[in-house]
Design an enzyme around this catalytic site. Structure first.
Site, PDB file in Angstrom:
ATOM      1  N   LYS A  79     -11.297  32.061  15.875  1.00 56.14           N
ATOM      2  CA  LYS A  79     -10.639  32.890  16.893  1.00 56.14           C
ATOM      3  C   LYS A  79     -11.588  33.123  18.055  1.00 56.14           C
ATOM      4  O   LYS A  79     -12.775  33.401  17.865  1.00 56.14           O
ATOM      5  CB  LYS A  79     -10.220  34.225  16.269  1.00 56.14           C
ATOM      6  CG  LYS A  79      -9.447  35.145  17.214  1.00 56.14           C
ATOM      7  CD  LYS A  79      -9.031  36.418  16.489  1.00 56.14           C
ATOM      8  CE  LYS A  79      -8.282  37.380  17.387  1.00 56.14           C
ATOM      9  NZ  LYS A  79      -7.892  38.622  16.686  1.00 56.14           N
ATOM     10  N   SER A 154      -3.261  39.779  16.668  1.00 54.07           N
ATOM     11  CA  SER A 154      -3.783  38.988  17.768  1.00 54.07           C
ATOM     12  C   SER A 154      -4.350  37.649  17.344  1.00 54.07           C
ATOM     13  O   SER A 154      -4.685  36.821  18.177  1.00 54.07           O
ATOM     14  CB  SER A 154      -4.878  39.791  18.479  1.00 54.07           C
ATOM     15  OG  SER A 154      -5.940  40.085  17.577  1.00 54.07           O
ATOM     16  N   SER A 178      -4.251  42.373  12.605  1.00 50.25           N
ATOM     17  CA  SER A 178      -4.235  41.124  13.360  1.00 50.25           C
ATOM     18  C   SER A 178      -4.608  39.872  12.586  1.00 50.25           C
ATOM     19  O   SER A 178      -4.581  38.778  13.136  1.00 50.25           O
ATOM     20  CB  SER A 178      -5.144  41.249  14.589  1.00 50.25           C
ATOM     21  OG  SER A 178      -4.594  42.152  15.510  1.00 50.25           O
TER      22      SER A 178
END
Length: 479
Positions: A79, A154, A178
């Site tokens: 990420k 996210s 997330s």
């Protein structure tokens, strides 16, 4: 070799047995990314040179017959909120569009030390602020299971990459759900460890008391493999817990018969879609058939979780994001005549609408006239939420709930309603506030074929319990 269904376990075995080279495997993944990712948009930056150098290193070890590290040659994605030395790291924001860190995030460094091949950085909501991955400055990610829908946020890019088969596994971050919520929406496994179990060094901060790094994988066993490599004390992170790391692979093989599972009534009320409820209840029944005792419980302060989270998280975000001012790194607005004007223009041009909204909310909550009324009160309610879990865990070994009240919603469906978007995290934020671990495991699909996630929560540092239960459920469902 069908890389779409490749797991960490099988990939490392295939490379160790020389069924495939790490270099060839990495090249196969890059071809798949090139062919399929433009439509999904899971990746923001690829690091082919770095990946192939690591793959070549693994191949040279294998050719010599030397010992291979536990993740030798396994292609992974990271990420884009985790620093990667020499590789662009944006946090999904224009303000860091050209930022190239001089060091690696500890979790990334530990993956590579274990032999993993980092393919690239995945798209995410800006500074990890969002529940749909629509807040990225670089455009939304599409759910590989249904491309008109969001992948969750996210860590939507990481979840989408694993679901699409453009990475074997990925790292995400979880501040209010997330990792677990996008895992649920995309039909993969997402594990959020206990706060402090995995070092946050090199993670671009959103909420410092809430942020966790964890794996997204195709199976529970893969999550256990990755967690063992990234967990453990780190002297570079003062919040890193100095506790030994268990052998999580060994943990998942233990029986679950006799374990007590708490089912909180507060997670099965209004707002829970009927299809999600029935799938989660069926999953709980599978665990009961495996020998678990199902116990009704109450977590009475759950209704205060969302307002508490959004006061604490936005306050910490306001403080953390003050460093992005155009002075030291990142975007600097041009043609400003004064220092204060440069600050204003830089932040106006560099931050998106959701980040600005949360900075304003957090600054308001921390202001002199409202600190006691909002931030201090939220911290007191956070303590009550934590005590709810402590009380429950005196009677049960784990707590089982839906991961999300709904399946993946359509892109743009909630963009104009921030409150509706925030409520997507209603079943996940409590664990972040309490610092306990949680895992989301696929437990079926709704009538439209969209994935549903079963969430299992545990005591602090009881990741082994969650992995054991998750693995038992996977086998029960498959049988």
């Amino acid at each position: 070799m069908n890389i779409d269904v490749l797991t960490v376990e099988f990939a490392r075995s295939a490379i160790a047995e020389r069924q495939v080279t790490a270099t060839h495997l990495a090249e196969q993944f890059y071809k798949k990314i090139e062919a399929e990712d433009p439509e999904i948009h899971a990746y923001l930056t690829l690091c082919r040179e770095r990946a192939l150098a690591k793959a070549d290193e693994v191949d040279r070890l294998a050719d010599k017959g030397e010992f291979l590290p536990p993740l030798a040659g396994v292609p992974v994605a990271i990420k884009d909120v985790m620093a990667t030395c020499g590789v662009r790291t944006t946090a999904g924001s224009k303000i860091l569009n050209d930022f190239v860190p001089p060091y690696d995030c500890t979790a990334v460094a530990r993956l590579e030390q274990a032999g993993a091949v980092v393919l690239g950085k995945t798209n995410c909501d800006e500074f990890a602020m969002g529940s749909s991955n629509e807040n990225s400055a670089y455009g939304p990610v599409r759910n590989p299971r249904e491309k008109t829908r969001v992948p969750g946020g996210s860590s939507g890019g990481s979840a989408a990459a694993v679901a699409a088969g453009t990475a074997v596994a990925a790292l995400g971050s979880d501040t209010g759900g997330s990792i677990r919520q996008p895992a649920s929406f995309c039909g993969v496994v997402g594990l959020m460890p206990t706060y402090g179990r995995v070092s946050r060094y090199g993670l671009i901060a959103f909420g410092s008391s809430l942020d966790h790094i964890g794996p997204l994988t195709k199976t529970v066993k893969d999550a256990a493999i990755l967690l063992r490599q990234i967990a453990g004390h780190d002297p570079l992170d003062s919040t890193s817990a100095p506790f030994p790391v268990p052998d999580y692979e060994a943990e998942i093989g233990k029986p679950v018969s006799g374990m007590k599972l708490g089912v909180p009534k507060e997670y099965f009320g209004e707002g829970l879609e009927a299809g999600v409820r029935s799938a989660v209840e069926a999953a709980i029944q599978k665990l009961a058939e495996a020998g678990c005792d199902v116990v009704p419980i109450s977590l009475p302060h759950t209704k205060y979780a969302i307002p508490t989270y959004y006061v604490v998280a936005t306050a910490e975000a306001s403080s953390n994001l003050a460093r992005y001012d155009g002075v030291r790194y990142g975007l600097r607005a041009a043609d400003a005549k004064t220092l204060s004007e440069m600050y204003r223009r830089t932040r106006d041009q560099g931050f998106g609408a959701e980040v600005k909204r949360r900075i304003m909310l957090g600054t308001y909550a921390l202001s002199a006239g409202y600190y006691d009324a909002y931030y201090l009160k939220a911290q007191r309610v956070r303590t009550l939420l934590t005590r709810d879990f402590e009380t429950a865990f005196r009677h049960v070994d784990a707590i089982v709930t839906p991961t999300s009240p709904t399946t993946a919603f359509k892109i743009g469906e909630k963009s104009d309603d921030p409150l509706a978007m925030y409520l997507a995290d209603i079943y996940t934020v409590t664990a972040d506030l309490a610092g306990i671990p949680g895992i989301s495991i696929p437990c079926g699909n709704d009538r439209q074929g969209l994935p549903i996630g079963l969430q299992i929560l545990g005591r602090h540092f009881a990741e082994g319990t969650l992995l054991r239960l998750g693995h038992a459920y996977e086998h029960a469902r498959a049988s």
